[in-house]
Design a protein around this motif. Structure first.
Motif, PDB file in Angstrom:
ATOM      1  N   CYS A   1       0.860  -1.238   0.023  1.00 23.95           N
ATOM      2  CA  CYS A   1      -0.129   0.035  -0.104  1.00 23.95           C
ATOM      3  C   CYS A   1       0.878   1.050   0.050  1.00 23.95           C
ATOM      4  CB  CYS A   1      -0.724  -0.149   1.387  1.00 23.95           C
ATOM      5  SG  CYS A   1      -1.972  -1.458   1.597  1.00 23.95           S
ATOM      6  N   PHE A   2       0.435   2.311  -0.490  1.00 26.09           N
ATOM      7  CA  PHE A   2       1.293   3.600  -0.803  1.00 26.09           C
ATOM      8  C   PHE A   2       0.525   4.575  -1.002  1.00 26.09           C
ATOM      9  CE2 PHE A   2       1.303   2.014  -5.104  1.00 26.09           C
ATOM     10  CZ  PHE A   2       1.125   3.005  -5.775  1.00 26.09           C
ATOM     11  N   GLU A   3       0.945   5.936  -0.400  1.00 28.41           N
ATOM     12  CA  GLU A   3       0.452   7.268  -0.750  1.00 28.41           C
ATOM     13  C   GLU A   3       1.167   7.971  -1.738  1.00 28.41           C
ATOM     14  OE1 GLU A   3       1.124   8.966   2.888  1.00 28.41           O
ATOM     15  OE2 GLU A   3      -0.481   7.811   4.170  1.00 28.41           O
ATOM     16  N   ARG A   4       0.423   8.740  -2.573  1.00 27.44           N
ATOM     17  CA  ARG A   4       1.052   9.518  -3.797  1.00 27.44           C
ATOM     18  C   ARG A   4       0.716  10.849  -3.570  1.00 27.44           C
ATOM     19  NH1 ARG A   4      -0.840   9.631  -9.890  1.00 27.44           N
ATOM     20  NH2 ARG A   4       0.922  10.919 -10.716  1.00 27.44           N
ATOM     21  N   TYR A   5       1.611  11.754  -3.322  1.00 27.94           N
ATOM     22  CA  TYR A   5       1.375  13.152  -2.935  1.00 27.94           C
ATOM     23  C   TYR A   5       1.261  13.971  -4.025  1.00 27.94           C
ATOM     24  CZ  TYR A   5       2.978  11.072   1.456  1.00 27.94           C
ATOM     25  OH  TYR A   5       3.409  10.200   2.612  1.00 27.94           O
ATOM     26  N   MET A   6      -0.053  14.642  -4.359  1.00 32.52           N
ATOM     27  CA  MET A   6      -0.328  15.398  -5.749  1.00 32.52           C
ATOM     28  C   MET A   6       0.283  16.821  -5.673  1.00 32.52           C
ATOM     29  SD  MET A   6      -1.226  12.603  -7.082  1.00 32.52           S
ATOM     30  CE  MET A   6      -1.605  13.342  -8.623  1.00 32.52           C
ATOM     31  N   ASN A   7       0.441  17.414  -4.414  1.00 32.01           N
ATOM     32  CA  ASN A   7       0.859  18.727  -4.558  1.00 32.01           C
ATOM     33  C   ASN A   7       1.934  18.557  -3.114  1.00 32.01           C
ATOM     34  OD1 ASN A   7      -1.155  18.718  -2.630  1.00 32.01           O
ATOM     35  ND2 ASN A   7      -2.322  20.182  -3.832  1.00 32.01           N
ATOM     36  N   MET A   8       2.614  19.659  -2.712  1.00 28.29           N
ATOM     37  CA  MET A   8       3.515  19.786  -1.786  1.00 28.29           C
ATOM     38  C   MET A   8       3.119  20.857  -0.756  1.00 28.29           C
ATOM     39  SD  MET A   8       5.333  17.272  -2.301  1.00 28.29           S
ATOM     40  CE  MET A   8       6.683  17.450  -1.201  1.00 28.29           C
ATOM     41  N   PRO A   9       3.420  20.662   0.436  1.00 21.63           N
ATOM     42  CA  PRO A   9       3.322  21.828   1.550  1.00 21.63           C
ATOM     43  C   PRO A   9       3.927  23.248   1.073  1.00 21.63           C
ATOM     44  CG  PRO A   9       3.601  19.903   2.749  1.00 21.63           C
ATOM     45  CD  PRO A   9       3.868  19.498   1.505  1.00 21.63           C
ATOM     46  N   GLY A  10       3.574  24.173   1.221  1.00 19.22           N
ATOM     47  CA  GLY A  10       4.339  25.496   0.538  1.00 19.22           C
ATOM     48  C   GLY A  10       3.742  25.922  -0.672  1.00 19.22           C
ATOM     49  N   GLN A  11       3.160  24.821  -1.450  1.00 22.34           N
ATOM     50  CA  GLN A  11       2.568  24.936  -2.827  1.00 22.34           C
ATOM     51  C   GLN A  11       1.137  25.484  -2.710  1.00 22.34           C
ATOM     52  OE1 GLN A  11       3.079  21.621  -5.014  1.00 22.34           O
ATOM     53  NE2 GLN A  11       5.128  22.098  -5.765  1.00 22.34           N
ATOM     54  N   VAL A  12       0.624  24.935  -1.547  1.00 21.56           N
ATOM     55  CA  VAL A  12      -0.997  25.134  -1.464  1.00 21.56           C
ATOM     56  C   VAL A  12      -1.271  25.189  -0.187  1.00 21.56           C
ATOM     57  CG1 VAL A  12      -1.716  24.329  -3.930  1.00 21.56           C
ATOM     58  CG2 VAL A  12      -1.603  22.750  -1.444  1.00 21.56           C
ATOM     59  N   PRO A  13      -2.323  26.039   0.396  1.00 29.08           N
ATOM     60  CA  PRO A  13      -2.420  25.725   1.966  1.00 29.08           C
ATOM     61  C   PRO A  13      -2.797  24.347   2.363  1.00 29.08           C
ATOM     62  CG  PRO A  13      -4.127  27.221   0.910  1.00 29.08           C
ATOM     63  CD  PRO A  13      -3.424  26.641  -0.275  1.00 29.08           C
ATOM     64  N   GLU A  14      -2.470  23.884   3.848  1.00 29.74           N
ATOM     65  CA  GLU A  14      -2.561  22.715   4.081  1.00 29.74           C
ATOM     66  C   GLU A  14      -4.137  22.009   3.936  1.00 29.74           C
ATOM     67  OE1 GLU A  14      -1.851  22.320   8.242  1.00 29.74           O
ATOM     68  OE2 GLU A  14       0.411  22.091   7.881  1.00 29.74           O
ATOM     69  N   SER A  15      -4.999  22.774   3.933  1.00 32.51           N
ATOM     70  CA  SER A  15      -6.301  22.370   3.768  1.00 32.51           C
ATOM     71  C   SER A  15      -6.624  21.747   1.996  1.00 32.51           C
ATOM     72  CB  SER A  15      -7.394  23.367   4.035  1.00 32.51           C
ATOM     73  OG  SER A  15      -7.117  24.559   3.145  1.00 32.51           O
ATOM     74  N   GLU A  16      -5.797  22.208   1.161  1.00 38.44           N
ATOM     75  CA  GLU A  16      -5.883  21.804  -0.197  1.00 38.44           C
ATOM     76  C   GLU A  16      -4.759  20.836  -0.465  1.00 38.44           C
ATOM     77  OE1 GLU A  16      -5.740  25.323  -2.450  1.00 38.44           O
ATOM     78  OE2 GLU A  16      -7.142  26.362  -1.070  1.00 38.44           O
ATOM     79  N   LEU A  17      -4.136  20.060   0.433  1.00 34.88           N
ATOM     80  CA  LEU A  17      -3.029  19.122  -0.223  1.00 34.88           C
ATOM     81  C   LEU A  17      -3.894  17.996  -0.454  1.00 34.88           C
ATOM     82  CD1 LEU A  17      -0.500  19.311   2.811  1.00 34.88           C
ATOM     83  CD2 LEU A  17      -0.180  20.212   0.639  1.00 34.88           C
TER      84      LEU A  17
END
Length: 78
Positions: free
Chosen positions: A52-68
């Motif tokens: 099982c794994f996670e894929r991060y579609m954007n990064m902290p600093g690029q968008v607010p935490e609520s939009e990660l």
């Protein structure tokens, strides 16, 4: 040969079910619990062997935490 700190892993092919979580990384534990304990059983998905794994579609600093946006990937049985 890979540099220190890197590993090469081969992931098996097959079908995965993918969930999408939007919000801060601190909520990922609850998202995994809901995905595995509610979303998958409610849709008759059974987790299979594999990673099982996670894929991060954007990064902290690029968008607010609520939009990660994080995808949760789970291999399916059969």
């Amino acid at each position: 040969s890979l540099p220190d700190g890197l590993d090469l892993l081969k992931l098996p092919g097959g079908s995965y079910v993918v969930g999408k979580y939007v919000g801060p990384y601190s909520g990922l534990g609850d998202a995994w619990n809901r995905f595995m304990g509610q979303d998958m059983p409610d849709n008759n998905f059974i987790a299979g062997e594999g990673l099982c794994f996670e894929r991060y579609m954007n990064m902290p600093g690029q968008v607010p935490e609520s939009e990660l946006v994080t995808e949760i990937w789970v291999p399916l049985q059969g």
